[in-house]
Design a protein around this motif. Structure first.
Motif, PDB file in Angstrom:
ATOM      1  N   GLY A 438     -13.109  36.297  -5.561  1.00 57.94           N
ATOM      2  CA  GLY A 438     -13.927  36.522  -6.746  1.00 57.94           C
ATOM      3  C   GLY A 438     -13.227  37.458  -7.707  1.00 57.94           C
ATOM      4  O   GLY A 438     -12.068  37.847  -7.507  1.00 57.94           O
ATOM      5  N   GLN A 439     -13.926  37.853  -8.770  1.00 54.22           N
ATOM      6  CA  GLN A 439     -13.375  38.779  -9.770  1.00 54.22           C
ATOM      7  C   GLN A 439     -13.899  40.190  -9.518  1.00 54.22           C
ATOM      8  O   GLN A 439     -15.098  40.385  -9.282  1.00 54.22           O
ATOM      9  N   TYR A 440     -12.991  41.162  -9.622  1.00 55.36           N
ATOM     10  CA  TYR A 440     -13.333  42.545  -9.314  1.00 55.36           C
ATOM     11  C   TYR A 440     -12.736  43.490 -10.352  1.00 55.36           C
ATOM     12  O   TYR A 440     -11.654  43.236 -10.881  1.00 55.36           O
ATOM     13  N   LYS A 441     -13.457  44.598 -10.580  1.00 54.39           N
ATOM     14  CA  LYS A 441     -12.881  45.742 -11.274  1.00 54.39           C
ATOM     15  C   LYS A 441     -12.332  46.689 -10.219  1.00 54.39           C
ATOM     16  O   LYS A 441     -12.986  46.939  -9.200  1.00 54.39           O
ATOM     17  N   VAL A 442     -11.131  47.210 -10.483  1.00 58.56           N
ATOM     18  CA  VAL A 442     -10.464  48.083  -9.518  1.00 58.56           C
ATOM     19  C   VAL A 442     -10.449  49.505 -10.056  1.00 58.56           C
ATOM     20  O   VAL A 442      -9.950  49.762 -11.166  1.00 58.56           O
ATOM     21  N   TRP A 443     -11.011  50.437  -9.283  1.00 58.52           N
ATOM     22  CA  TRP A 443     -11.035  51.861  -9.622  1.00 58.52           C
ATOM     23  C   TRP A 443     -10.246  52.636  -8.576  1.00 58.52           C
ATOM     24  O   TRP A 443     -10.231  52.268  -7.401  1.00 58.52           O
ATOM     25  N   ILE A 444      -9.614  53.724  -9.006  1.00 62.23           N
ATOM     26  CA  ILE A 444      -8.952  54.609  -8.058  1.00 62.23           C
ATOM     27  C   ILE A 444      -9.358  56.044  -8.352  1.00 62.23           C
ATOM     28  O   ILE A 444      -9.512  56.444  -9.507  1.00 62.23           O
ATOM     29  N   PHE A 537     -13.060  48.178  -5.067  1.00 57.78           N
ATOM     30  CA  PHE A 537     -13.024  46.809  -5.594  1.00 57.78           C
ATOM     31  C   PHE A 537     -14.484  46.399  -5.796  1.00 57.78           C
ATOM     32  O   PHE A 537     -15.170  46.036  -4.834  1.00 57.78           O
ATOM     33  N   ARG A 538     -14.955  46.482  -7.038  1.00 52.22           N
ATOM     34  CA  ARG A 538     -16.360  46.178  -7.329  1.00 52.22           C
ATOM     35  C   ARG A 538     -16.449  44.865  -8.116  1.00 52.22           C
ATOM     36  O   ARG A 538     -15.741  44.709  -9.121  1.00 52.22           O
ATOM     37  N   PRO A 539     -17.295  43.915  -7.672  1.00 47.23           N
ATOM     38  CA  PRO A 539     -17.472  42.688  -8.446  1.00 47.23           C
ATOM     39  C   PRO A 539     -17.775  43.010  -9.901  1.00 47.23           C
ATOM     40  O   PRO A 539     -18.468  43.981 -10.209  1.00 47.23           O
ATOM     41  N   VAL A 540     -17.256  42.188 -10.811  1.00 46.11           N
ATOM     42  CA  VAL A 540     -17.354  42.500 -12.235  1.00 46.11           C
ATOM     43  C   VAL A 540     -18.798  42.588 -12.719  1.00 46.11           C
ATOM     44  O   VAL A 540     -19.095  43.298 -13.689  1.00 46.11           O
ATOM     45  N   ASP A 541     -19.721  41.861 -12.065  1.00 45.62           N
ATOM     46  CA  ASP A 541     -21.111  41.885 -12.510  1.00 45.62           C
ATOM     47  C   ASP A 541     -21.947  42.925 -11.790  1.00 45.62           C
ATOM     48  O   ASP A 541     -23.170  42.962 -11.912  1.00 45.62           O
ATOM     49  N   MET A 542     -21.295  43.810 -11.038  1.00 46.13           N
ATOM     50  CA  MET A 542     -21.990  44.859 -10.299  1.00 46.13           C
ATOM     51  C   MET A 542     -22.000  46.145 -11.115  1.00 46.13           C
ATOM     52  O   MET A 542     -21.116  46.385 -11.948  1.00 46.13           O
ATOM     53  N   ASP A 543     -23.007  47.004 -10.886  1.00 44.98           N
ATOM     54  CA  ASP A 543     -23.010  48.337 -11.480  1.00 44.98           C
ATOM     55  C   ASP A 543     -21.748  49.069 -11.027  1.00 44.98           C
ATOM     56  O   ASP A 543     -21.467  49.161  -9.830  1.00 44.98           O
ATOM     57  N   GLN A 544     -20.995  49.597 -11.970  1.00 46.20           N
ATOM     58  CA  GLN A 544     -19.712  50.238 -11.655  1.00 46.20           C
ATOM     59  C   GLN A 544     -19.839  51.732 -11.359  1.00 46.20           C
ATOM     60  O   GLN A 544     -18.876  52.343 -10.884  1.00 46.20           O
ATOM     61  N   LEU A 545     -21.018  52.309 -11.619  1.00 46.93           N
ATOM     62  CA  LEU A 545     -21.199  53.743 -11.368  1.00 46.93           C
ATOM     63  C   LEU A 545     -21.892  54.024 -10.047  1.00 46.93           C
ATOM     64  O   LEU A 545     -21.590  55.021  -9.376  1.00 46.93           O
ATOM     65  N   TYR A 546     -22.818  53.166  -9.667  1.00 47.50           N
ATOM     66  CA  TYR A 546     -23.591  53.376  -8.446  1.00 47.50           C
ATOM     67  C   TYR A 546     -23.456  52.162  -7.535  1.00 47.50           C
ATOM     68  O   TYR A 546     -23.338  51.026  -8.020  1.00 47.50           O
ATOM     69  N   PRO A 547     -23.443  52.438  -6.211  1.00 44.78           N
ATOM     70  CA  PRO A 547     -23.604  53.744  -5.604  1.00 44.78           C
ATOM     71  C   PRO A 547     -22.366  54.632  -5.777  1.00 44.78           C
ATOM     72  O   PRO A 547     -21.251  54.122  -5.876  1.00 44.78           O
ATOM     73  N   LYS A 548     -22.624  55.958  -5.777  1.00 43.71           N
ATOM     74  CA  LYS A 548     -21.543  56.932  -5.719  1.00 43.71           C
ATOM     75  C   LYS A 548     -21.283  57.283  -4.254  1.00 43.71           C
ATOM     76  O   LYS A 548     -21.986  56.828  -3.348  1.00 43.71           O
ATOM     77  N   PHE A 549     -20.284  58.121  -4.029  1.00 40.84           N
ATOM     78  CA  PHE A 549     -19.906  58.495  -2.674  1.00 40.84           C
ATOM     79  C   PHE A 549     -20.298  59.941  -2.393  1.00 40.84           C
ATOM     80  O   PHE A 549     -20.115  60.819  -3.240  1.00 40.84           O
ATOM     81  N   GLU A 550     -20.804  60.175  -1.204  1.00 41.95           N
ATOM     82  CA  GLU A 550     -21.239  61.513  -0.821  1.00 41.95           C
ATOM     83  C   GLU A 550     -20.024  62.424  -0.607  1.00 41.95           C
ATOM     84  O   GLU A 550     -19.176  62.158   0.243  1.00 41.95           O
ATOM     85  N   ALA A 551     -19.938  63.478  -1.379  1.00 40.29           N
ATOM     86  CA  ALA A 551     -18.822  64.419  -1.260  1.00 40.29           C
ATOM     87  C   ALA A 551     -18.878  65.112   0.101  1.00 40.29           C
ATOM     88  O   ALA A 551     -19.879  65.744   0.441  1.00 40.29           O
TER      89      ALA A 551
END
Length: 559
Positions: A438-444, A537-551
C-alpha cells in the motif's frame, strides 16, 4: 626438648614451629597441586558414575566423542540413564550398541549436546535458543502427573536430575534417549493419520514435493520451511470430509496445481520460509507465507498463539488458535504446527508499522540490559542479523536504556551510532518488520545532538526519499500540532520532549507485502553520537499525529 619449655612463650613457639617444619620437609614427599579446579569434566563424570551412565559413555567411546567431551569448554549434556539407553536398544531390536550404525550413533550423541551452558531456570515452554551439535533444536516443556511436575525434553523425555555442575558445563539427566528427526516435513505430515486430508491437499497442489526436499543453502542461508497443518477433525468441523469437498469450495480454476488456484493458495498460505518454532512465532507479529504477497498475523494472548486476530476498521476479527500440544514437530527440513480451526487468506488493508530501531533480536536476547534503565549494550555489524553498515568502528551500535533519564524515547531506548558520518559509519541499513502492500507516509524521529550529522538521506529499497533531515535540529514546541504537521514535522512522543524531533521523509508505495530495506546515509561530518528512535510507516489516509508514543514506556497515546 625439655629445655624448650623453659624458654619464654614467644621463643618456645618459634622453636616448636621450626622443628615441625624441619620434620615435615625431611620426612614427607613433596606434593604440588596441579590444578586449581578438581571438578570432573563430563567424560570423567560418566566414568565415575558407570552404574548409571555406562551405556551413554560407551556411545561417546564408540563415536570418539569421549575425548572432546573431556576437554575445556562450556557444554550442556542431556544425559540418558542406562535404563533409557537399554530401552532405546530394545526399540531398535539390537543387543549391543556396536550393532547400531556408527553414523546414527554420532547423530544421536550430538543431539544430546549443546555448546553452551544452559540451566533449567532459563528454559521456556518451547525451543531452546541454542541448537544441539547435531543441528536440530530441542523443545522443553512442563508436564503435571500424580508424582508432581516435571520438565520434559522433546515432549517425552523427563528430566530426572537437573543442573549437575561439571568442570566443562552442566548435565541434565533424562529418562529417555532423544531421537533425531529423520523425516521431511512432507513425510512427517503423511505419517500422522489425523493429517491425511491435509496430505491429500499437499499432493493435489504439488506442495508435497516442495516439502519433501532436503535442505539446501544459498549464501549460507538454509531453505527451512514451517507448516501450519490442519487435522481431519478441523476440516470436518468446517464441512470438509474429503478432497472433493476442498476442491469444490476452493479450487475456483479447477486446477489445484495452478499457483493461482484458490486451493493451491489455501495450502501455500500455511507454508512460511524459515525455521519458526512456537517460541519464534510468539515474537513474530506477521509471518510471510508462500501465498504471493500474503502474510498471517500472529498474536500472543496469555499463553495462547492466535492467527489473524485483528481489529480492522473498528471491527474485531477473532483469531484461530495454534494447537500447542500438537505443534513444534521437528523435521529434517523444518517444523510442523497444527491449528484448532480452519482459516483462509484474509485480504489486508495497509496498516501502520512502528519500527523501533533499537528493537533488534540480538539486543532482546541480552535480557539483563535490554530496556533496563541505565544499561546499554554495544554490538558489531557481524553480531546483528538485520542491521548492516559501512565503516570502521568495531562496536558501532548501542541499545541504550533511557527510562530513568529525563529524555526518554519510546520504550525508553534509542539506537546510538558512535560516528554516523563519512569515513566512520557511512550508512546504516535495516530490515524492516513486515509491511502490508500500500501507500505510506514515512516519518523518522531522533534525539537531538548538536554534534551529530546535520544532513541525512533515507532510502526505501534503495530508492531515495524526498526529504533529508538534520539531527542537530530541535523540535518546534510552540507551534500548533496541525500547523507543524503541514510543515512536515510533529511531536511524536507524549509527554512532549524538546530533545526529540520527528520529520516526514516522504511517501512510498509498498508493492509487495513483506520485509523491506530501509537505509540511512549521512551526507555531512559528525563529531558526536547520533540517536535514532522510531521509523513510522503510516498509511496515507491515516491520522499522522495519533496515536503518539509513550515517552519512556511501551504504550500508544490516542487523541
Amino acid at each position: 626438648m625439655k629445655n624448650i619449655f623453659k624458654l619464654p612463650n614467644v621463643f618456645r613457639f618459634v622453636c616448636v614451629t621450626l622443628f615441625a617444619v624441619t620434620v615435615l620437609f625431611n620426612c614427607s614427599e613433596e606434593k604440588f597441586k596441579e590444578s586449581t579446579d578438581e571438578t570432573l569434566n563430563i567424560t570423567e563424570f560418566l566414568r565415575a558414575n558407570t552404574e548409571r551412565y555406562s551405556l551413554f559413555l560407551q556411545i561417546l567411546d564408540i563415536t570418539d566423542y569421549a575425548s572432546f567431551m573431556n576437554t575445556y569448554g562450556t557444554y550442556t549434556l542431556f544425559l540418558p540413564t542406562n535404563e533409557a539407553v537399554e530401552a532405546y536398544m530394545t526399540d531398535l531390536g539390537v543387543s549391543a550398541l556396536e550393532n547400531v550404525p556408527l553414523e546414527d550413533l554420532q547423530e544421536l550423541a550430538k543431539l544430546h549436546i549443546l555448546e553452551q551452558k544452559i540451566e533449567t531456570t532459563t528454559f521456556t515452554d518451547g525451543k531452546i535458543a541454542t541448537p544441539s551439535m547435531q543441528g536440530q533444536f530441542l523443545i522443553t516443556g512442563a508436564v503435571n502427573t500424580s508424582d508432581g511436575s516435571s520438565i520434559t525434553v522433546n515432549k517425552s523425555a523427563k528430566i530426572s536430575t537437573s543442573n549437575i555442575e561439571v568442570g566443562n558445563g552442566i548435565i541434565h539427566e533424562i529418562d529417555q534417549v532423544l531421537r533425531v528427526a529423520t523425516k521431511t516435513i512432507a513425510e512427517t505430515i503423511e505419517s500422522d493419520p489425523s493429517l491425511s486430508l491435509f496430505t491429500e491437499a499437499m499432493k493435489a497442489t504439488g506442495w508435497y514435493e516442495v516439502l519433501d526436499r532436503p535442505i539446501t543453502y544459498v549464501d549460507s542461508v538454509p531453505s527451512y520451511l514451517s507448516v501450519i497443518a490442519q487435522s481431519n477433525a478441523v476440516f470436518e468441523e468446517a464441512g470438509f470430509n474429503n478432497l472433493d469437498d476442498l476442491k469444490t469450495r476452493y479450487s475456483h480454476l479447477g486446477d489445484p496445481m495452478n499457483p493461482e488456484d484458490s486451493l493451491n493458495l489455501f495450502v501455500a498460505y500455511r507454508i512460511s520460509p524459515g525455521l519458526n518454532y512456537l517460541a519464534d512465532l510468539a515474537v513474530t507479529p506477521a509471518l510471510i507465507t508462500k501465498a504471493p504477497l500474503e502474510v498471517i498475523s500472529i498474536k500472543l494472548s496469555a499463553d495462547t498463539l492466535l492467527i489473524n486476530e485483528e481489529t480492522f476498521a473498528g471491527i474485531f476479527e477473532k483469531g484461530v488458535e495454534i494447537d500447542r500440544e500438537a505443534s513444534d514437530e521437528t523435521a529434517t527440513n523444518g517444523v510442523v504446527h497444527t491449528v484448532k480451526e480452519n482459516y483462509f487468506i484474509k485480504k489486508r488493508l495497509p496498516a501502520p508499522v512502528y519500527f523501533d530501531l533499537a528493537d533488534q533480536p540480538e539486543f532482546r536476547q541480552l535480557s539483563s540490559v535490554f530496556r533496563v534503565p541505565g544499561m546499554w549494550a554495544g554490538l558489531s555489524d557481524a553480531e546483528l542479523a538485520d542491521v548492516t553498515w559501512e565503516g570502521t568502528p568495531a562496536l558501532n551500535y548501542v541499545c541504550q536504556a533511557l527510562g530513568s533519564s529525563s529524555r526518554p524515547g519510546w520504550h525508553g531506548d534509542v539506537l546510538e551510532s558512535v560516528r554516523f558520518r563519512d569515513g566512520f559509519n557511512n550508512n546504516i541499513e535495516f530490515t524492516t518488520p513486515v509491511i502490508i502492500k500500500g501507500q505510506y507516509k514515512v516519518w523518522i524521529s531522533w534525539r537531538t545532538n548538536l554534534r551529530a550529522t546535520n544532513s541525512v538521506r533515507a532510502y526505501f529499497n534503495d530508492t531515495p526519499l524526498a526529504r533529508t533531515f538534520n539531527m542537530q535540529e530541535y523540535v518546534n514546541t510552540g507551534e500548533a500540532e496541525r500547523v507543524l504537521e503541514s510543515q512536515g514535522y510533529k511531536r511524536h512522543i507524549s509527554p512532549t520532549s524538546g530533545n526529540y524531533n520527528c520529520k516526514l521523509l516522504g511517501i512510498i508505495n509498498v508493492e509487495t507485502t513483506g520485509r523491506h530495506k530501509f537505509k540511512l546515509q549521512s551526507l555531512a561530518y559528525a563529531g558526536g553520537q547520533s540517536w535514532f528512535d522510531v521509523v513510522e510507516f503510516r498509511p496515507v489516509d491515516m491520522d499522522q499525529l495519533y496515536p503518539k508514543f509513550e515517552a519512556g514506556g511501551d504504550g500508544l497515546i490516542y487523541e
